[in-house]
Scaffold this motif. Structure first.
Motif, PDB file in Angstrom:
ATOM      1  N   GLU A  77      26.599  32.794  33.242  1.00  0.00           N
ATOM      2  CA  GLU A  77      27.870  33.501  33.213  1.00  0.00           C
ATOM      3  C   GLU A  77      28.934  32.890  34.122  1.00  0.00           C
ATOM      4  O   GLU A  77      30.060  33.386  34.154  1.00  0.00           O
ATOM      5  N   ASP A  78      28.609  31.823  34.857  1.00  0.00           N
ATOM      6  CA  ASP A  78      29.592  31.208  35.752  1.00  0.00           C
ATOM      7  C   ASP A  78      29.498  29.699  35.644  1.00  0.00           C
ATOM      8  O   ASP A  78      28.509  29.146  35.142  1.00  0.00           O
ATOM      9  N   TYR A 220      38.419  42.215  41.893  1.00  0.00           N
ATOM     10  CA  TYR A 220      37.211  41.392  41.880  1.00  0.00           C
ATOM     11  C   TYR A 220      37.376  40.266  42.892  1.00  0.00           C
ATOM     12  O   TYR A 220      38.222  39.397  42.730  1.00  0.00           O
ATOM     13  N   GLY A 225      36.916  29.644  41.858  1.00  0.00           N
ATOM     14  CA  GLY A 225      36.752  29.764  40.423  1.00  0.00           C
ATOM     15  C   GLY A 225      35.375  29.451  39.898  1.00  0.00           C
ATOM     16  O   GLY A 225      34.996  29.967  38.838  1.00  0.00           O
ATOM     17  N   LEU A 228      33.358  32.642  39.454  1.00  0.00           N
ATOM     18  CA  LEU A 228      33.922  33.712  38.625  1.00  0.00           C
ATOM     19  C   LEU A 228      32.991  34.012  37.458  1.00  0.00           C
ATOM     20  O   LEU A 228      32.663  33.128  36.658  1.00  0.00           O
ATOM     21  N   LYS A 231      34.516  34.959  32.923  1.00  0.00           N
ATOM     22  CA  LYS A 231      35.961  34.767  32.978  1.00  0.00           C
ATOM     23  C   LYS A 231      36.606  35.033  31.615  1.00  0.00           C
ATOM     24  O   LYS A 231      37.593  35.784  31.516  1.00  0.00           O
ATOM     25  N   GLU A 235      39.247  38.127  30.775  1.00  0.00           N
ATOM     26  CA  GLU A 235      40.611  37.808  30.346  1.00  0.00           C
ATOM     27  C   GLU A 235      40.891  38.338  28.948  1.00  0.00           C
ATOM     28  O   GLU A 235      42.008  38.784  28.651  1.00  0.00           O
ATOM     29  N   VAL A 248      42.043  39.430  40.296  1.00  0.00           N
ATOM     30  CA  VAL A 248      41.031  38.538  40.859  1.00  0.00           C
ATOM     31  C   VAL A 248      41.523  38.028  42.205  1.00  0.00           C
ATOM     32  O   VAL A 248      42.667  37.586  42.338  1.00  0.00           O
ATOM     33  N   ASP A 257      42.116  25.571  41.385  1.00  0.00           N
ATOM     34  CA  ASP A 257      42.344  26.990  41.084  1.00  0.00           C
ATOM     35  C   ASP A 257      43.835  27.292  41.221  1.00  0.00           C
ATOM     36  O   ASP A 257      44.415  27.111  42.291  1.00  0.00           O
ATOM     37  N   ASP A 262      44.339  31.554  37.456  1.00  0.00           N
ATOM     38  CA  ASP A 262      42.918  31.770  37.746  1.00  0.00           C
ATOM     39  C   ASP A 262      42.684  32.965  38.659  1.00  0.00           C
ATOM     40  O   ASP A 262      41.599  33.536  38.652  1.00  0.00           O
ATOM     41  N   TYR A 263      43.669  33.322  39.464  1.00  0.00           N
ATOM     42  CA  TYR A 263      43.524  34.455  40.366  1.00  0.00           C
ATOM     43  C   TYR A 263      44.899  35.026  40.664  1.00  0.00           C
ATOM     44  O   TYR A 263      45.926  34.350  40.514  1.00  0.00           O
TER      45      TYR A 263
END
Length: 272
Positions: A77-78, A220, A225, A228, A231, A235, A248, A257, A262-263
């Motif tokens: 997942e990352d 979060y 990144g 994360l 993602k 999104e 984020v 990043d 991204d944040y």
């Protein structure tokens, strides 16, 4: 005064002190309760949490003890591939009971030892998705030892990452836990850091599916990144639901990043 009378007076004195203590405690709790109700009324908030809305499917009973589940899928997942999701289906093929968003599963893992035998350990992992009748999902971060330390890596997380494959069977207890979201229409703020996002994902996915009009804020926090989680999923939810506000926070962003893309915030999650 006889010894019996003296003992009786001592017992009565202790009972009186206990009654006074309980009465004072009850009075303080009552005052706090009244203050909370008054505050909720001022803010036009519900004073009692509603039960989760009824599902269209018939209720499925939970189970006692451990139940065999097969790993149907594993997904990282990352970007760092430190967090892996495990999709679990019951070996008996029977429907699964619904769980409250935020609850967890308990696992009995058969861990190999250096002598070639097996040792059973118990671990709990949060469910990381909304309830489904055919599958449960957990997302587990590989626990590495701190740099330069003699502390061993996490036993269960590394076992799940390295030894548990698609098709493996795991022994699982039914969902449990008192940490879960309510189903009121009040706005909800979800706060998660790192792998602590997993129960928030369960609450978020359920809220947007079951209560599409509810205002949801997710704060979060993580370092950068590569850490994360999910993602694209987050999104996509933010783009599809104008009432979902994704925030984020990177405490140590990398040069690649980009703020605003991204944040949204630099630093740790704090009150401000």
């Amino acid at each position: 005064m006889t010894s019996f009378s003296l003992s009786l007076w001592i017992v009565l004195g202790i009972a009186l002190q206990l009654a006074i203590y309980l009465a004072i405690g009850f009075w303080h709790h009552w005052l706090n309760y009244r203050a909370l109700r008054s505050r909720a009324a001022d803010l036009d908030l519900p004073v009692t949490p509603d039960a989760l809305p009824p599902m269209d499917e018939p209720a499925v009973a939970s189970w006692a003890g451990f139940r065999a589940f097969r790993v149907e899928r594993k997904t990282f997942e990352d970007a760092a591939q430190s967090v892996c999701s495990f999709y679990l289906t019951p070996e008996d093929g029977q429907p699964l009971p619904h769980f409250l968003p935020g609850q967890f599963l308990t696992f009995r893992l058969d861990m190999p030892t250096t002598t070639g035998s097996a040792e059973q350990i118990i671990r709990c992992y949060s469910l990381s998705d909304a309830s489904r009748p055919d599958c449960y999902r957990i997302s587990v971060k590989r626990a590495l030892p701190p740099p330069g330390s003699q502390v061993p890596p996490g036993r269960s997380s590394n076992f799940l990452h390295d030894q548990v494959a698609v098709g493996s069977l795991l022994q699982v207890r039914a969902p449990a836990g008192h940490f879960h979201i309510d189903s009121s229409e009040s706005p909800v703020v979800l706060i998660g850091g790192g792998i602590g996002l997993t129960p928030m994902l369960s609450m978020l996915n359920w809220s947007l599916a079951a209560q599409p009009g509810r205002e949801v804020w997710l704060f979060y926090g993580l370092r950068h990144g590569r850490e994360l989680l999910m993602k694209a999923h987050l999104e996509a939810l933010a783009a599809a639901h104008p009432n979902f506000h994704l925030r984020v926070c990177f405490s140590n962003p990398r040069p690649e990043d980009v703020a605003g893309r991204d944040y949204q915030h630099r630093g740790r999650v704090d009150v401000d």
